[in-house]
Write a protein that holds these residues in place. Structure first.
Motif, mmCIF file in Angstrom:
data_model
loop_
_atom_site.group_PDB
_atom_site.id
_atom_site.type_symbol
_atom_site.label_atom_id
_atom_site.label_comp_id
_atom_site.label_asym_id
_atom_site.label_seq_id
_atom_site.Cartn_x
_atom_site.Cartn_y
_atom_site.Cartn_z
ATOM 1 N N THR A 108 -6.689 -38.445 -17.967
ATOM 2 C CA THR A 108 -7.647 -37.356 -18.137
ATOM 3 C C THR A 108 -7.336 -36.417 -19.296
ATOM 4 O OG1 THR A 108 -6.391 -35.963 -16.593
ATOM 5 C CG2 THR A 108 -8.145 -37.341 -15.661
ATOM 6 N N HIS A 109 -6.059 -36.282 -19.686
ATOM 7 C CA HIS A 109 -5.746 -35.211 -20.636
ATOM 8 C C HIS A 109 -4.712 -35.567 -21.700
ATOM 9 C CE1 HIS A 109 -2.716 -34.914 -17.489
ATOM 10 N NE2 HIS A 109 -1.945 -34.291 -18.340
ATOM 11 N N SER A 160 -9.868 -40.000 -21.473
ATOM 12 C CA SER A 160 -10.855 -38.944 -21.639
ATOM 13 C C SER A 160 -10.835 -38.460 -23.090
ATOM 14 C CB SER A 160 -10.540 -37.777 -20.704
ATOM 15 O OG SER A 160 -11.319 -36.641 -21.040
ATOM 16 N N GLU A 161 -11.994 -38.111 -23.615
ATOM 17 C CA GLU A 161 -12.051 -37.573 -24.971
ATOM 18 C C GLU A 161 -11.134 -36.365 -25.115
ATOM 19 O OE1 GLU A 161 -15.365 -35.964 -28.237
ATOM 20 O OE2 GLU A 161 -16.038 -36.812 -26.325
ATOM 21 N N TYR A 165 -8.096 -34.349 -28.190
ATOM 22 C CA TYR A 165 -8.101 -32.976 -28.673
ATOM 23 C C TYR A 165 -6.929 -32.144 -28.158
ATOM 24 C CZ TYR A 165 -12.823 -33.759 -30.455
ATOM 25 O OH TYR A 165 -13.905 -34.232 -31.146
ATOM 26 N N GLN A 166 -6.284 -32.606 -27.085
ATOM 27 C CA GLN A 166 -5.128 -31.887 -26.560
ATOM 28 C C GLN A 166 -3.979 -32.081 -27.526
ATOM 29 O OE1 GLN A 166 -5.346 -30.143 -23.507
ATOM 30 N NE2 GLN A 166 -3.428 -29.200 -24.196
ATOM 31 N N PRO A 171 -0.690 -31.195 -35.808
ATOM 32 C CA PRO A 171 -1.659 -32.127 -36.416
ATOM 33 C C PRO A 171 -1.041 -33.422 -36.924
ATOM 34 C CG PRO A 171 -2.076 -29.884 -37.162
ATOM 35 C CD PRO A 171 -0.771 -29.849 -36.412
ATOM 36 N N GLU A 172 0.131 -33.341 -37.547
ATOM 37 C CA GLU A 172 0.735 -34.554 -38.108
ATOM 38 C C GLU A 172 1.083 -35.552 -37.008
ATOM 39 O OE1 GLU A 172 4.455 -35.953 -40.987
ATOM 40 O OE2 GLU A 172 4.087 -33.829 -40.619
#
Length: 282
Positions: A108-109, A160-161, A165-166, A171-172
């Motif tokens: 989910t995450h 899950s999408e 995003y989590q 970012p790298e």
């Protein structure tokens, strides 16, 4: 500190590994430093592994086998050693993963452990606890060796999408992790589908779970709580979760569209930001 002269090879897989390493090294007439020089490691590290104070790695084991002519003994042992270092409640799950012919996972995450990069795994495992992080990361990644077997399991992952995003570790690290997912795009045995936010209410709202299928044993459903795992072969639970997984796959994007979404998120959310001159922004 462990005394090497009384190291009990029956105490644990790690002790057995250290005992065998020392036995073969001494039979070759090499000191710890000499042996370390041969395989490009320090004599101190060799000593720590021989006294069960440090975990061996796959690379160390391969080099040691080659140098000592042990016929792959240490390389065969290292998987058992690393698995033995998992939390007690998770060791059974690792064994299920190693025996399964098909694994179906819904998360989910975050990215499922079998698909995590080293940097992503470190970021996850290091939350609130930085102790022995190198070893704990190596132990987690060792579970991925199931994909290198002669007959690896077929693996289906519905993520899950939200997992894209989590942001774990920055970012790298996320760019590397999403690129890793894309590396499986043409691998028919490792399949990644994304359950988009647009799916709305779905069959996995009760939480993450795994299904382990075997060639001759009943299917196992695995769910996880805080500091505990719950595998079950209860027929009603297996039937319910199998149905839920079918619906999750139906609601998820196709393999092709999932890869396209992963690529878009990687570029738009975690892509390298540049200034007007085209230089990376610090």
């Amino acid at each position: 500190m462990t005394n090497i002269s009384v190291l009990d090879p029956s105490a644990s897989p790690l002790d057995y590994y250290g005992f065998e390493l020392r036995r073969h090294r001494e039979a070759a007439g090499l000191t710890q430093k000499q042996f370390g020089d041969v395989i490009n490691y320090t004599g101190s590290l060799v000593g720590q592994i021989e006294t069960a104070r440090k975990l061996p790695t796959d690379v160390f084991s391969e080099r040691a086998d080659a140098a000592l002519g042990t016929g792959g003994l240490l390389s065969r042992l290292v998987g058992l050693v690393l698995r033995s270092q998992l939390p007690g409640w998770f060791q059974q799950v690792a064994e299920l993963q190693a025996r399964a012919v098909e694994i179906c996972s819904f998360e989910t995450h975050m990215i499922q452990g079998l698909l995590q990069t080293e940097a992503y795994a470190r970021a996850v495992l290091g939350t609130l606890d930085q102790s022995n992080l190198d070893d704990r990361t190596a132990v987690r990644l060792a579970r991925q060796s199931i994909f290198g077997k002669a007959e690896p399991p077929v693996f289906w992952a519905v993520l899950s999408e939200a997992a894209l995003y989590q942001e774990m570790g920055g970012p790298e690290i996320m760019r590397g992790q999403l690129a890793h997912l894309l590396a499986f795009e043409n691998n028919p045995r490792i399949n990644v589908q994304i359950l988009p936010f647009s799916a709305g209410a779905h069959a996995g709202l009760t939480g993450s779970f795994d299904l382990y299928r075997f060639s001759g044993d009943p299917t196992i459903v695995y769910t996880e709580g805080y500091g505990s795992g719950h595998p079950t072969a209860n027929p009603d639970t297996v039937k319910d979760c199998s149905l839920r997984y079918d619906h999750l796959q139906a609601a998820a994007l196709s393999l092709r569209d999932s890869a396209a979404l992963i690529r878009r998120v990687m570029e738009e959310r975690y892509g390298e930001q540049r200034d007007v001159d085209g230089d990376p922004v610090a």
